[in-house]
Scaffold this motif. Structure first.
Motif, PDB file in Angstrom:
ATOM      1  N   LEU A   1       0.833  -1.203   0.000  1.00 41.38           N
ATOM      2  CA  LEU A   1       0.000   0.000   0.000  1.00 41.38           C
ATOM      3  C   LEU A   1       0.869   1.256   0.000  1.00 41.38           C
ATOM      4  CD1 LEU A   1      -2.659  -1.199   2.604  1.00 41.38           C
ATOM      5  CD2 LEU A   1      -2.933  -1.032   0.125  1.00 41.38           C
ATOM      6  N   ALA A   2       2.156   1.078   0.261  1.00 41.30           N
ATOM      7  CA  ALA A   2       3.114   2.174   0.141  1.00 41.30           C
ATOM      8  C   ALA A   2       4.357   1.606  -0.521  1.00 41.30           C
ATOM      9  CB  ALA A   2       3.466   2.749   1.507  1.00 41.30           C
ATOM     10  N   ALA A   3       4.985   2.394  -1.369  1.00 44.25           N
ATOM     11  CA  ALA A   3       6.176   1.911  -2.085  1.00 44.25           C
ATOM     12  C   ALA A   3       7.182   3.044  -2.237  1.00 44.25           C
ATOM     13  CB  ALA A   3       5.769   1.333  -3.437  1.00 44.25           C
ATOM     14  N   PRO A   4       7.730   3.524  -1.120  1.00 44.04           N
ATOM     15  CA  PRO A   4       8.718   4.599  -1.237  1.00 44.04           C
ATOM     16  C   PRO A   4       9.985   4.104  -1.942  1.00 44.04           C
ATOM     17  CG  PRO A   4       8.603   3.799   1.023  1.00 44.04           C
ATOM     18  CD  PRO A   4       7.491   3.128   0.273  1.00 44.04           C
ATOM     19  N   SER A   5      10.577   4.981  -2.744  1.00 49.87           N
ATOM     20  CA  SER A   5      11.826   4.604  -3.418  1.00 49.87           C
ATOM     21  C   SER A   5      12.967   4.521  -2.414  1.00 49.87           C
ATOM     22  CB  SER A   5      12.177   5.637  -4.493  1.00 49.87           C
ATOM     23  OG  SER A   5      12.433   6.901  -3.885  1.00 49.87           O
ATOM     24  N   ASP A   6      12.876   5.356  -1.365  1.00 49.21           N
ATOM     25  CA  ASP A   6      13.960   5.442  -0.383  1.00 49.21           C
ATOM     26  C   ASP A   6      13.393   5.573   1.019  1.00 49.21           C
ATOM     27  OD1 ASP A   6      14.926   6.759  -3.045  1.00 49.21           O
ATOM     28  OD2 ASP A   6      16.775   6.235  -1.979  1.00 49.21           O
ATOM     29  N   LEU A   7      14.015   4.874   1.960  1.00 50.82           N
ATOM     30  CA  LEU A   7      13.680   5.008   3.371  1.00 50.82           C
ATOM     31  C   LEU A   7      14.849   5.678   4.080  1.00 50.82           C
ATOM     32  CD1 LEU A   7      12.144   1.507   4.241  1.00 50.82           C
ATOM     33  CD2 LEU A   7      10.919   3.685   4.067  1.00 50.82           C
ATOM     34  N   VAL A   8      14.555   6.741   4.809  1.00 48.50           N
ATOM     35  CA  VAL A   8      15.593   7.441   5.564  1.00 48.50           C
ATOM     36  C   VAL A   8      15.311   7.179   7.046  1.00 48.50           C
ATOM     37  CG1 VAL A   8      16.677   9.652   6.038  1.00 48.50           C
ATOM     38  CG2 VAL A   8      15.749   9.186   3.755  1.00 48.50           C
ATOM     39  N   ASP A   9      16.173   6.364   7.653  1.00 49.11           N
ATOM     40  CA  ASP A   9      15.930   5.852   9.006  1.00 49.11           C
ATOM     41  C   ASP A   9      16.334   6.898  10.052  1.00 49.11           C
ATOM     42  OD1 ASP A   9      15.603   4.392  11.305  1.00 49.11           O
ATOM     43  OD2 ASP A   9      16.913   2.726  10.701  1.00 49.11           O
ATOM     44  N   LEU A  10      15.360   7.360  10.819  1.00 47.95           N
ATOM     45  CA  LEU A  10      15.613   8.383  11.839  1.00 47.95           C
ATOM     46  C   LEU A  10      15.783   7.789  13.236  1.00 47.95           C
ATOM     47  CD1 LEU A  10      12.792  10.906  10.809  1.00 47.95           C
ATOM     48  CD2 LEU A  10      15.164  10.864  10.008  1.00 47.95           C
ATOM     49  N   ALA A  11      15.543   6.477  13.371  1.00 47.30           N
ATOM     50  CA  ALA A  11      15.333   5.903  14.700  1.00 47.30           C
ATOM     51  C   ALA A  11      16.542   6.026  15.630  1.00 47.30           C
ATOM     52  CB  ALA A  11      14.927   4.434  14.570  1.00 47.30           C
TER      53      ALA A  11
END
Lengths: 268, 168
Positions: free
Chosen positions: A42-52
């Motif tokens: 349901l979501a398909a981001p090209s990039d994930l930027v991990d803030l955790a």
């Protein structure tokens, strides 16, 4: 899950530039909503930027009148914080009711607020207390932050950094969880501020997401007792309806949870 | 884009190249061959995939392998000391805390985390409440709760020698 590029920035500046360079970037915090959504395609981001793991988003600071929580602080950290439990136990208790123990170890307050699920727990407390939300660009009042279902004032690339709660004189949160998802079917956060005014935030029930109930607030400011709400009828017209409960059911549940929260706050 | 990750899994240094979308559970099962961790649902609800990351119970189906880079991961395979079962494993065996066994790895990893967080002082209501992230479709939970209570009491006896043990 569709393919995605994972990035772990060293600081907020790098996070923002990675996001800006991405075709369709998303910030990742605990991932307790985003990853299941991606698994369902349901979501398909090209990039994930991990803030955790960003230290700029960590930490709990308690002063005489304010509790400030970094966006990447987990629900488990809030629930078990001795400092928060000492001055604002209702917030720790709320955090301890989110999801399940494993979800609370990963999910974060910033992720929850940025996602703005209409059945999430934190928004009820944040809106009721008109907490201050600090981002990489500005400072927002809660009343301006929440803008409907899964919609906030956050702009593309803007990062929620921390949230500052004024410490109420008394408060409690009462939630009726969906037995499968643990999301609120109705969750009501009731607080008496230091100036004596009463605030009521309602989550899980309203079809426009979290809201403050002015009718409850007037009645409870006059008389802070569960019975002060007896004569009030909550209008089902503005309530969510789904397979878990009708609008009429949720309208009734809001009042029941409000009375339970008042009873719990009164005895706190 | 492949990402190189390294982590400690059950005390051993492991490294692998993973896709950004690779889940931690996929890395554990398919790359490292640790198939004790199960996948029971696709909605992050069932808890069959629970492992410990840096000492905390998490759902490994709802965490990217890349997010665990640099972490210490403990799976069901790393719980026993050689042939000596962990007290929670022994209690599940003794009290028959399973039927088909599919949810058991997640149940045991959740139980170990639960007992640690409560310093082994658990009652039945707390155990049942704390199990809300783990689903069992066979047992009705009764013997799972009994097993966790017995393990907690056993571990409490070791930690707090003066404590009167509820189950004995």
């Amino acid at each position: 899950m569709y393919e995605t590029n994972y990035h772990r920035p060293r600081d907020l500046d790098e996070a923002k530039s990675l996001f800006a360079a991405a075709a369709e970037g998303r910030y990742l915090s605990g991932g307790m909503t985003l990853l299941p959504t991606m698994k369902q395609r349901l979501a398909a981001p090209s990039d994930l930027v991990d803030l955790a793991r960003l230290v700029e988003l960590k930490g709990i600071v308690v002063t005489a009148d304010t509790v400030t929580i970094g966006a990447a602080v987990t629900h488990a950290e809030v629930a078990t914080s001795a400092e928060i439990r000492a001055v604002f136990p209702a917030l720790a208790a709320l955090a301890g009711q989110i999801g399940d123990p494993h979800v609370r170890h990963r999910g974060t307050i910033g992720g929850s607020l940025a996602n703005d699920d209409p059945a999430a727990d934190y928004p009820a407390a944040v809106l009721a207390l008109d907490a201050t939300i600090v981002t990489t660009q500005r400072t927002l009042e809660a009343a301006d932050f929440f803008q409907g279902l899964f919609t906030t004032a956050l702009e593309d690339g803007e990062i929620l950094v921390s949230v500052a709660f004024p410490i109420p004189a008394k408060a409690a949160y009462a939630k009726f969880p969906n037995p499968a998802s643990r999301y609120a079917m109705a969750g009501v956060f009731v607080a008496i501020l230091e100036d004596g005014s009463v605030r009521v935030g309602v989550t899980g029930a309203g079809q426009d997401g979290v809201y403050r109930d002015a009718t409850f607030e007037v009645a409870l400011t006059a008389d802070f007792q569960p019975s002060a709400l007896d004569a009030i009828v909550v209008d089902p017209a503005n309530m969510l309806a789904d397979l878990h409960g009708s609008a009429e059911y949720r309208a009734n549940l809001v009042k029941v949870m409000a009375k339970r929260a008042v009873a719990a706050a009164g005895s706190s | 884009m492949m990402t190189s990750v390294s982590m400690t899994v059950n005390g051993k240094e492991r490294r692998a190249d993973v896709e950004g979308r690779t889940l931690l559970v996929t890395l554990l099962r398919e790359t490292f061959g640790l198939t004790g961790t199960h996948v029971g649902c696709d909605t992050s609800q069932c808890g069959a995939c629970v492992v410990h990351v840096d000492g905390k119970a998490v759902k490994s189906c709802t965490m990217l392998a890349a997010q665990a880079d640099g972490s210490a991961v403990l799976t069901i395979e790393g719980l026993a000391h050689g042939s000596e079962l962990h007290p929670v494993q022994a209690a599940f065996h003794e009290h028959h805390g399973l039927q088909c066994g599919f949810c058991t790895p997640g149940m045991i990893m959740a139980a170990v985390d639960m007992i640690e967080r409560h310093d082994a002082r658990l009652d039945e209501a707390t155990i049942r409440h704390e199990l809300e992230g783990n689903i069992c479709r066979c047992t009705g939970y009764h013997n799972i709760v009994k097993s966790i209570q017995a393990a907690a009491d056993h571990m409490a006896g070791q930690r707090h020698p003066g404590l009167v043990q509820a189950a004995e």
